[in-house]
Design an enzyme around this catalytic site. Sequence first.
Site, PDB file in Angstrom:
ATOM      1  N   MET A 269       0.832  -1.200   0.000  1.00  0.00           N
ATOM      2  CA  MET A 269       0.000   0.000   0.000  1.00  0.00           C
ATOM      3  C   MET A 269       0.870   1.254   0.000  1.00  0.00           C
ATOM      4  SD  MET A 269      -2.993   1.354   0.067  1.00  0.00           S
ATOM      5  CE  MET A 269      -3.091   3.133  -0.042  1.00  0.00           C
ATOM      6  N   GLU A 304       4.577   0.806  -5.819  1.00  0.00           N
ATOM      7  CA  GLU A 304       4.160   1.664  -4.695  1.00  0.00           C
ATOM      8  C   GLU A 304       4.912   2.991  -4.728  1.00  0.00           C
ATOM      9  OE1 GLU A 304       1.557   0.522  -3.516  1.00  0.00           O
ATOM     10  OE2 GLU A 304       1.874  -1.542  -4.159  1.00  0.00           O
TER      11      GLU A 304
HETATM   12  N1  B3K Z   1      -3.550   0.782  -3.754  1.00  0.00           N
HETATM   13  C1  B3K Z   1      -3.300  -0.465  -3.073  1.00  0.00           C
HETATM   14  C2  B3K Z   1      -4.434  -1.414  -3.134  1.00  0.00           C
HETATM   15  C3  B3K Z   1      -5.487  -1.161  -2.115  1.00  0.00           C
HETATM   16  C4  B3K Z   1      -6.496  -2.272  -2.139  1.00  0.00           C
HETATM   17  C5  B3K Z   1      -7.662  -1.980  -1.265  1.00  0.00           C
HETATM   18  N2  B3K Z   1      -8.571  -3.083  -1.207  1.00  0.00           N
HETATM   19  C6  B3K Z   1      -2.072  -1.127  -3.581  1.00  0.00           C
HETATM   20  C7  B3K Z   1      -1.658  -0.783  -4.941  1.00  0.00           C
HETATM   21  O1  B3K Z   1      -2.364  -0.913  -5.912  1.00  0.00           O
HETATM   22  O2  B3K Z   1      -0.561  -0.323  -5.078  1.00  0.00           O
HETATM   23 ZN    ZN Z   2      -1.407   0.401  -7.147  1.00  0.00          ZN
END
Ligand code: B3K
Ligand code: ZN
Length: 900
Positions: A269, A304
């Site tokens: 995340m 990320e």
């Molecule tokens: N943005 C997060 C994913 C979140 C998922 C929530 N159920 C990781 C990513 O795509 O980088």
């Molecule tokens: Zn992402």
Amino acid sequence: MRNTNQDVKTIYRKDYVAPGYWVDTVEMGFDLHPQRTHVATRLHMRRNHDSAEKDLILFGEDIQLHQLRLNGVDLKRSAYQRNKERLIISNAPDTVVLEIETSIAADKNTTMSGLYVSNGNFFTQCEAEGFRKITYFPDRPDVMATYTVMLRADKKQFPVLLSNGNLIEQGDLGDGRHYAKWEDPFKKPSYLFALVAGKLVCQEEKYRLKSGRKVLLQVWVEEGNLDKTQHAMDSLKNSIRWDEERFGLELDLDRFMIVATSDFNMGAMENKGLNIFNTKYVLANSRTATDADYAGIESVVGHEYFHNWTGNRVTCRDWFQLSLKEGLTVFRDQEFSGDLVGNATGRAVKRIEDVRILRQHQFPEDAGPMSHPVRPDSYAEINNFYTVTVYEKGSEVVRMYYTLLGHEGFRKGMDLYFQRHDGQAVTCDDFRAAMADANGRDLSQFERWYSQAGTPRVKADGEYDAKRHVYRLKLSQACPATAGQDHKLPFHIPFAMGLLQQDGSEFALQLESGKAHPQAPRSIILELTQETQEFEFHHIEHEPTPSLLRNFSAPVILDFDYSDAQLAHLLAHDSDAFCRWEAGQRLAMRRLLKLVKSVQNGEALALDDMFVEALRKTLVDANLDPAFRELVMTLPSEVMLAEEMEIADPHSIHQARRFVRASLAQALKAEFLSVYQDHLTPGKYKPDAVSAGKRALKNCALSYLLEWSHESTYELAYTQYFEAENMTDKVAALSAMLHCSSALQPQYQARRAEVLQDFFDEFQHEALVIDKWFSLQACAPSTDVKQIRQLMKHKAFSLANPNRARSLIFAFCNANPAQFHAADGSAYELWGDAVIALNKLNPQVAARLARSLDRWTKYPVAQQEMMRAALQRVATTKGLSKDVAEIVNKALAMKTELCL
Ligand code: B3K
Ligand code: ZN
């Protein structure tokens, strides 16, 4: 949680309304106690005069509210409305200081959303809607604010206290407690908030940016894991450099942290400055991680990190726009991995791997009950829409801009996107407008890639006019109806192609008649915008072999009536590595599908020499990259074969594929043996693409050799297992022994048990390796439902840990189709039991598992009935989460939708 599953509310994109209030600043104080964490929040808010929403609306779930103060005055219970999801204050003034006191039982939170405890440490996960499980807040991505966060906790139990941004103060509080104050200078939506508290250690480094500014990089892990952080740190530094070089984007913070936890719902995340990761995408050393793990870490760390610009600095207006950040960031991480390999074949290998994922997972999704556009129109639970469509197809959509506009044009579009939208929450249309405006292009038709679901089919027909020396290519497109979308309009499809001569070289491609232009390009991108279009190529001296959809230039299914000879020609000569690989896959697919029919009819099975010869040539061609050869030698998966059939028949598919592997092993055993010997990688383990490619080809040869029944090949795997000095070779040997047909013979039973036990004993304290131990068994063709139930009772198994649940149950349901579709339906029952049990613990993970029955209408009627019963059993379970309810209700609606 709810009692009936009918009241699952659907949210529509068309209903978007801007927030009634903006939040400028957020101040938070946390008193961290696992059983009861106290949270004090102060929000400075101001009315959004442009919004139709007049009330002040806050979201809140599963939290205790203790105090609510508006502009210094305690709000009486009658001054606001509150239900299980929202708190609404009507008639609030234009400027509001809201003070909220809440508390949370983090130790009871098994959902891994909001604030939770893992191994005694605190973590948060706020995307998509987890912040509302921490405090009442307008928890929507278009509300962006700056945050100051004070963390207080017991010093011994929680020596490390982290949050977003910069550490501005820390100290002792007496009573054995201490504090840390963090300030994030950038405005962010609440889904990017994070805190971590606990016993952690870090590897850290000062890193010099291109501009000369120095930043602090940290990788935080549990004690005992510092010998596994170097690769993540290297990947982070590579990501920072790559984003500077390729997109001119600099790290905007002075400090960037990655923290690993073993309890995590997904991969990682991108919280601002404080990325939280599943240990699977951080921890690696040669003893515990495979080449694939190393590659996965590199791409997820990159992904990320890249979100810092594509997602954090410019974020989504609403969750329907999720692909704005995810599709774009997947595209960026794919390019990053490709660029790091550095050479053309390495890039092509990465491209083929990405296409394989798309076909294996996204194409079926697009043809099933969860089919949705890249920018969905509705959802019940947004967490269900973190899908391969939003991510991988979304990335293909971004790649098509890149293909259409070129390297420079795409960069111009990105520059304009940041120039216009830095610090804003925007839409997919805004991104498209930046791409179009920066390049003076009309991309209005391109919008359909965002709004129409389903995988388009492009039919190509070629005709050679020997008299005129003209090759005419007719392209037509169509897209099947999908749930809720019956009629589709033509897409704007970039269609890359070339024409091969008899000697394997390429014709110059000239679309206009008249004088020949030998300097004309050999590969071009046609733009298909209508239902049907024709293109004429001039000065084509003999009938060419068309090389179509080069580099997979659009996420479509291509139909072209290739002869075997043409495919063999492409496999031997095409300069486009993707089409070359694809030719081999088509040759294989054709045979496999025929063999499946033969198995069904009880006919004798045979494999033709032409196919074997074509593969032999590739296998031994030392001019080809080993990684590429391995991809060619890998047959289309059982899942992909099932998708190609009107009515899937997993058992016949399994037998047919087995037969082809065994026949190839038999015919090419000498070649496999020498390939095996020639691609050993002695010396210190290195995870780079070249070494990994060699290991991949060598281990592919090993797995084929074990399809051929002979004691000596079995010995080869057995010896490799015990002598392997890296996890890649160890797992490959173990996998060959558990998965290949000859290795499954009874005389090897004792040795199979021996290596399995040895593996467990050696790695029992390495959770990620024990995940592999479960997965290998879950995917073995000999592992049936009963054995899975046995494994679920193993002392090392836990349903509550998502990685462990995925390693055993998901692996069995998704990657062992012949056993999962056992004729008696017993595996569907296991699936139901697991979904129901997980639903109580962790609805997000339960909903993922629920999707294993998405394709239930593709199976013979008897299986369908059993699957429907299993779905219905789940659908009528008391206390079903909206996450699971949405998935099973959509699956159950499938039949009727299609019959309409
Ligand atoms: N943005 C997060 C994913 C979140 C998922 C929530 N159920 C990781 C990513 O795509 O980088
Ligand atoms: Zn992402």
